[in-house]
Design a protein around this motif. Structure first.
Motif, PDB file in Angstrom:
ATOM      1  N   UNK A 147      22.883 -24.253  44.009  1.00  0.00           N
ATOM      2  CA  UNK A 147      24.240 -23.775  44.241  1.00  0.00           C
ATOM      3  C   UNK A 147      24.333 -22.687  45.323  1.00  0.00           C
ATOM      4  N   UNK A 148      23.493 -21.647  45.203  1.00  0.00           N
ATOM      5  CA  UNK A 148      23.634 -20.490  46.084  1.00  0.00           C
ATOM      6  C   UNK A 148      22.956 -20.720  47.447  1.00  0.00           C
ATOM      7  N   UNK A 149      21.748 -21.234  47.418  1.00  0.00           N
ATOM      8  CA  UNK A 149      20.992 -21.358  48.664  1.00  0.00           C
ATOM      9  C   UNK A 149      21.690 -22.222  49.719  1.00  0.00           C
ATOM     10  N   UNK A 150      22.272 -23.377  49.331  1.00  0.00           N
ATOM     11  CA  UNK A 150      22.895 -24.212  50.371  1.00  0.00           C
ATOM     12  C   UNK A 150      23.977 -23.482  51.158  1.00  0.00           C
TER      13      UNK A 150
ATOM     14  N   UNK B 215      18.624 -20.243  35.811  1.00  0.00           N
ATOM     15  CA  UNK B 215      19.154 -19.435  36.926  1.00  0.00           C
ATOM     16  C   UNK B 215      18.397 -19.729  38.216  1.00  0.00           C
ATOM     17  N   UNK B 216      17.096 -19.891  38.109  1.00  0.00           N
ATOM     18  CA  UNK B 216      16.305 -20.202  39.302  1.00  0.00           C
ATOM     19  C   UNK B 216      16.747 -21.521  39.911  1.00  0.00           C
ATOM     20  N   UNK B 217      16.995 -22.487  39.045  1.00  0.00           N
ATOM     21  CA  UNK B 217      17.418 -23.799  39.553  1.00  0.00           C
ATOM     22  C   UNK B 217      18.801 -23.725  40.178  1.00  0.00           C
TER      23      UNK B 217
ATOM     24  N   UNK C 175      13.553 -25.303  23.576  1.00  0.00           N
ATOM     25  CA  UNK C 175      14.285 -24.036  23.658  1.00  0.00           C
ATOM     26  C   UNK C 175      14.755 -23.818  25.090  1.00  0.00           C
ATOM     27  N   UNK C 176      16.041 -23.547  25.277  1.00  0.00           N
ATOM     28  CA  UNK C 176      16.529 -23.355  26.657  1.00  0.00           C
ATOM     29  C   UNK C 176      15.933 -22.097  27.282  1.00  0.00           C
ATOM     30  N   UNK C 177      15.591 -22.231  28.515  1.00  0.00           N
ATOM     31  CA  UNK C 177      15.029 -21.095  29.248  1.00  0.00           C
ATOM     32  C   UNK C 177      16.081 -20.661  30.261  1.00  0.00           C
ATOM     33  N   UNK C 178      16.806 -19.605  29.936  1.00  0.00           N
ATOM     34  CA  UNK C 178      17.935 -19.218  30.765  1.00  0.00           C
ATOM     35  C   UNK C 178      17.501 -18.779  32.155  1.00  0.00           C
ATOM     36  N   UNK C 179      16.330 -18.137  32.201  1.00  0.00           N
ATOM     37  CA  UNK C 179      15.858 -17.674  33.498  1.00  0.00           C
ATOM     38  C   UNK C 179      15.526 -18.854  34.410  1.00  0.00           C
ATOM     39  N   UNK C 180      14.923 -19.877  33.815  1.00  0.00           N
ATOM     40  CA  UNK C 180      14.625 -21.074  34.608  1.00  0.00           C
ATOM     41  C   UNK C 180      15.916 -21.724  35.101  1.00  0.00           C
TER      42      UNK C 180
END
Ligand SMILES: [Zn+2]
Length: 234
Positions: A15-18, A8-10, A1-6
Protein backbone atom coordinates in the motif's frame (compact mmCIF):
# COMPACT_ATOMS: atom_id res chain seq x y z
CA UNK A 1 -2.43 -16.68 15.45
CA UNK A 2 -2.49 -13.38 13.55
CA UNK A 3 0.78 -11.53 13.54
CA UNK A 4 -0.12 -7.87 13.42
CA UNK A 5 3.42 -6.73 12.88
CA UNK A 6 3.78 -8.99 9.87
CA UNK A 7 0.52 -7.61 8.50
CA UNK A 8 1.90 -4.10 8.82
CA UNK A 9 5.08 -5.04 6.99
CA UNK A 10 3.08 -6.48 4.14
CA UNK A 11 0.85 -3.44 3.98
CA UNK A 12 3.89 -1.20 3.65
CA UNK A 13 5.00 -3.09 0.56
CA UNK A 14 1.59 -3.30 -1.03
CA UNK A 15 0.00 0.00 0.00
CA UNK A 16 2.54 2.62 1.11
CA UNK A 17 5.62 1.85 -0.96
CA UNK A 18 3.97 2.09 -4.41
CA UNK A 19 2.97 5.69 -3.66
CA UNK A 20 6.62 6.65 -3.19
CA UNK A 21 8.31 4.17 -5.45
CA UNK A 22 9.88 6.78 -7.70
CA UNK A 23 11.14 8.79 -4.75
CA UNK A 24 12.83 5.77 -3.24
CA UNK A 25 14.30 4.87 -6.64
CA UNK A 26 15.73 8.36 -6.89
CA UNK A 27 17.16 8.07 -3.37
CA UNK A 28 18.77 4.77 -4.27
CA UNK A 29 20.16 5.92 -7.62
CA UNK A 30 21.45 9.26 -6.36
CA UNK A 31 22.10 8.27 -2.78
CA UNK A 32 20.88 10.10 0.27
CA UNK A 33 21.53 13.80 0.70
CA UNK A 34 19.76 14.74 3.92
CA UNK A 35 20.34 18.33 4.97
CA UNK A 36 19.43 17.88 8.62
CA UNK A 37 20.85 15.78 11.39
CA UNK A 38 18.01 15.31 13.86
CA UNK A 39 19.09 14.20 17.33
CA UNK A 40 15.91 13.37 19.20
CA UNK A 41 14.80 11.58 22.30
CA UNK A 42 13.68 8.00 21.74
CA UNK A 43 10.28 8.79 23.24
CA UNK A 44 7.56 7.19 21.13
CA UNK A 45 5.48 10.37 21.16
CA UNK A 46 8.15 12.37 19.38
CA UNK A 47 7.68 11.77 15.66
CA UNK A 48 10.24 13.78 13.67
CA UNK A 49 8.60 13.22 10.29
CA UNK A 50 5.26 14.47 11.57
CA UNK A 51 6.78 17.50 13.27
CA UNK A 52 8.84 18.64 10.31
CA UNK A 53 6.75 17.38 7.44
CA UNK A 54 9.88 15.69 6.14
CA UNK A 55 9.77 12.72 3.83
CA UNK A 56 12.21 9.95 2.98
CA UNK A 57 15.76 11.15 2.49
CA UNK A 58 15.41 14.44 4.35
CA UNK A 59 16.35 13.67 7.93
CA UNK A 60 19.39 11.82 9.21
CA UNK A 61 18.06 10.56 12.51
CA UNK A 62 19.72 9.76 15.78
CA UNK A 63 17.48 8.78 18.63
CA UNK A 64 18.58 8.05 22.15
CA UNK A 65 17.29 8.31 25.69
CA UNK A 66 17.05 12.03 26.45
CA UNK A 67 18.43 13.29 23.09
CA UNK A 68 21.84 13.48 24.70
CA UNK A 69 25.18 14.19 23.04
CA UNK A 70 28.23 12.51 24.56
CA UNK A 71 31.26 14.70 25.16
CA UNK A 72 33.86 14.72 22.44
CA UNK A 73 36.59 13.04 24.44
CA UNK A 74 37.95 10.54 21.93
CA UNK A 75 37.86 7.87 24.60
CA UNK A 76 37.76 4.26 23.61
CA UNK A 77 34.38 2.68 23.31
CA UNK A 78 31.29 2.36 21.16
CA UNK A 79 29.77 5.78 20.77
CA UNK A 80 26.82 5.45 18.43
CA UNK A 81 25.64 9.01 18.76
CA UNK A 82 29.13 10.47 18.35
CA UNK A 83 29.73 8.30 15.28
CA UNK A 84 26.46 9.49 13.75
CA UNK A 85 27.43 13.12 14.34
CA UNK A 86 30.78 12.57 12.63
CA UNK A 87 29.16 10.79 9.71
CA UNK A 88 26.44 13.39 9.27
CA UNK A 89 28.82 16.33 9.34
CA UNK A 90 31.86 14.91 7.55
CA UNK A 91 30.28 12.56 5.01
CA UNK A 92 26.78 13.89 4.47
CA UNK A 93 27.73 17.50 5.13
CA UNK A 94 24.40 18.35 6.69
CA UNK A 95 23.49 22.01 6.93
CA UNK A 96 21.59 21.81 10.21
CA UNK A 97 21.74 19.90 13.44
CA UNK A 98 18.58 19.81 15.52
CA UNK A 99 18.60 18.63 19.13
CA UNK A 100 15.00 17.88 20.03
CA UNK A 101 13.84 17.19 23.56
CA UNK A 102 10.26 17.24 24.72
CA UNK A 103 7.78 17.67 27.53
CA UNK A 104 7.18 14.79 29.96
CA UNK A 105 10.58 13.33 29.16
CA UNK A 106 11.25 10.22 31.22
CA UNK A 107 15.00 10.70 30.94
CA UNK A 108 14.78 14.17 32.44
CA UNK A 109 12.44 13.02 35.19
CA UNK A 110 14.88 10.20 35.95
CA UNK A 111 17.53 12.81 36.74
CA UNK A 112 15.56 13.46 39.92
CA UNK A 113 14.93 9.84 40.83
CA UNK A 114 16.33 6.36 40.82
CA UNK A 115 16.83 4.00 37.96
CA UNK A 116 16.56 0.23 38.43
CA UNK A 117 19.83 -1.18 39.81
CA UNK A 118 20.13 -3.48 36.81
CA UNK A 119 20.03 -0.51 34.41
CA UNK A 120 23.69 0.36 34.67
CA UNK A 121 24.09 1.65 31.13
CA UNK A 122 21.06 3.85 31.63
CA UNK A 123 22.34 5.25 34.91
CA UNK A 124 25.62 6.14 33.27
CA UNK A 125 23.94 7.58 30.20
CA UNK A 126 21.81 9.91 32.33
CA UNK A 127 25.02 11.53 33.54
CA UNK A 128 24.94 13.37 30.20
CA UNK A 129 21.97 15.36 31.46
CA UNK A 130 22.88 15.89 35.09
CA UNK A 131 24.34 19.34 34.65
CA UNK A 132 20.92 20.50 33.53
CA UNK A 133 19.18 19.35 36.69
CA UNK A 134 18.12 21.98 39.20
CA UNK A 135 18.77 21.64 42.92
CA UNK A 136 15.31 20.58 43.98
CA UNK A 137 14.27 17.23 45.43
CA UNK A 138 10.68 17.11 44.23
CA UNK A 139 10.52 18.72 40.81
CA UNK A 140 7.19 20.14 39.73
CA UNK A 141 6.10 20.55 36.11
CA UNK A 142 7.83 23.91 35.72
CA UNK A 143 11.15 22.60 37.03
CA UNK A 144 10.91 19.58 34.76
CA UNK A 145 10.20 21.75 31.76
CA UNK A 146 13.11 24.02 32.52
CA UNK A 147 15.35 21.03 33.03
CA UNK A 148 14.26 19.64 29.68
CA UNK A 149 15.13 22.93 28.04
CA UNK A 150 18.42 23.32 29.85
CA UNK A 151 19.38 19.80 28.83
CA UNK A 152 18.84 20.74 25.19
CA UNK A 153 21.14 23.74 25.51
CA UNK A 154 23.69 21.57 27.27
CA UNK A 155 23.75 19.18 24.31
CA UNK A 156 24.19 22.10 21.91
CA UNK A 157 27.21 23.16 23.93
CA UNK A 158 28.65 19.67 23.70
CA UNK A 159 28.07 19.60 19.96
CA UNK A 160 30.20 22.70 19.60
CA UNK A 161 33.08 20.80 21.19
CA UNK A 162 33.12 18.41 18.23
CA UNK A 163 35.85 19.88 16.00
CA UNK A 164 34.03 19.16 12.75
CA UNK A 165 30.86 20.78 14.09
CA UNK A 166 32.69 23.82 15.41
CA UNK A 167 34.65 24.31 12.20
CA UNK A 168 31.61 24.18 9.97
CA UNK A 169 29.53 26.32 12.28
CA UNK A 170 32.28 28.91 12.45
CA UNK A 171 32.46 28.85 8.65
CA UNK A 172 28.73 29.49 8.42
CA UNK A 173 28.12 26.14 6.75
CA UNK A 174 26.23 24.58 9.63
CA UNK A 175 23.60 25.84 12.02
CA UNK A 176 22.55 24.30 15.32
CA UNK A 177 19.00 24.34 16.61
CA UNK A 178 17.58 23.46 20.00
CA UNK A 179 13.94 22.41 20.00
CA UNK A 180 11.62 21.58 22.87
CA UNK A 181 8.51 19.76 21.73
CA UNK A 182 5.48 20.31 23.94
CA UNK A 183 3.49 17.17 23.26
CA UNK A 184 0.20 18.34 24.73
CA UNK A 185 0.23 21.59 22.74
CA UNK A 186 1.49 20.14 19.50
CA UNK A 187 4.09 22.88 19.30
CA UNK A 188 7.84 23.12 19.13
CA UNK A 189 9.57 25.82 21.13
CA UNK A 190 12.82 26.86 19.50
CA UNK A 191 15.87 28.08 21.38
CA UNK A 192 16.74 31.63 20.45
CA UNK A 193 20.25 32.31 21.62
CA UNK A 194 19.68 36.04 21.15
CA UNK A 195 17.05 36.22 23.85
CA UNK A 196 18.37 33.19 25.74
CA UNK A 197 14.99 31.51 25.79
CA UNK A 198 12.81 28.98 24.09
CA UNK A 199 10.17 30.68 21.95
CA UNK A 200 7.03 28.97 20.63
CA UNK A 201 7.39 28.35 16.92
CA UNK A 202 4.17 30.27 16.38
CA UNK A 203 5.86 33.39 17.74
CA UNK A 204 9.40 32.81 16.54
CA UNK A 205 10.94 34.42 13.49
CA UNK A 206 13.39 31.60 12.94
CA UNK A 207 13.69 27.87 13.59
CA UNK A 208 16.26 28.46 16.29
CA UNK A 209 19.16 30.83 15.95
CA UNK A 210 22.24 29.69 14.21
CA UNK A 211 25.05 29.43 13.62
CA UNK A 212 25.11 28.74 17.28
CA UNK A 213 27.30 31.18 19.13
CA UNK A 214 29.91 29.42 21.13
CA UNK A 215 29.69 30.16 24.81
CA UNK A 216 32.55 31.81 26.52
CA UNK A 217 33.64 30.30 29.78
CA UNK A 218 31.65 32.92 31.68
CA UNK A 219 28.52 32.58 29.56
CA UNK A 220 28.49 28.84 29.99
CA UNK A 221 27.89 29.24 33.67
CA UNK A 222 24.40 30.58 33.14
CA UNK A 223 23.55 28.58 30.03
CA UNK A 224 23.39 31.77 28.06
CA UNK A 225 20.20 32.98 29.57
CA UNK A 226 18.23 29.81 30.17
CA UNK A 227 17.57 30.74 33.78
CA UNK A 228 19.63 28.79 36.20
CA UNK A 229 18.05 28.34 39.61
CA UNK A 230 15.47 30.66 41.13
CA UNK A 231 12.99 27.81 41.08
CA UNK A 232 11.72 28.32 44.58
CA UNK A 233 8.34 29.22 43.14
CA UNK A 234 8.35 26.24 40.77
ZN1 LIG B 1 12.43 11.90 26.33
Amino acid sequence: MPDELLDRLRRFTTDAFPLQRSLFKHLVDDGQHPTTLFIGCSDSRLVPYLLTGAGPGELFLVRNVGAFVPPYDQSQGFHGTAAAIEFAVLNLQVKRIVVCGHSHCGAIRALYGEVPPAAQYLARWLDLGREAALPVAEPGPEVLRRTEQRAIVLQLERLMAYPMVRDRADAGALTLHGWHYVIEDGEIHVFDVGVGQFVPASQADNAGTGPYQRFTEADALDYSGVPMVDDSHG
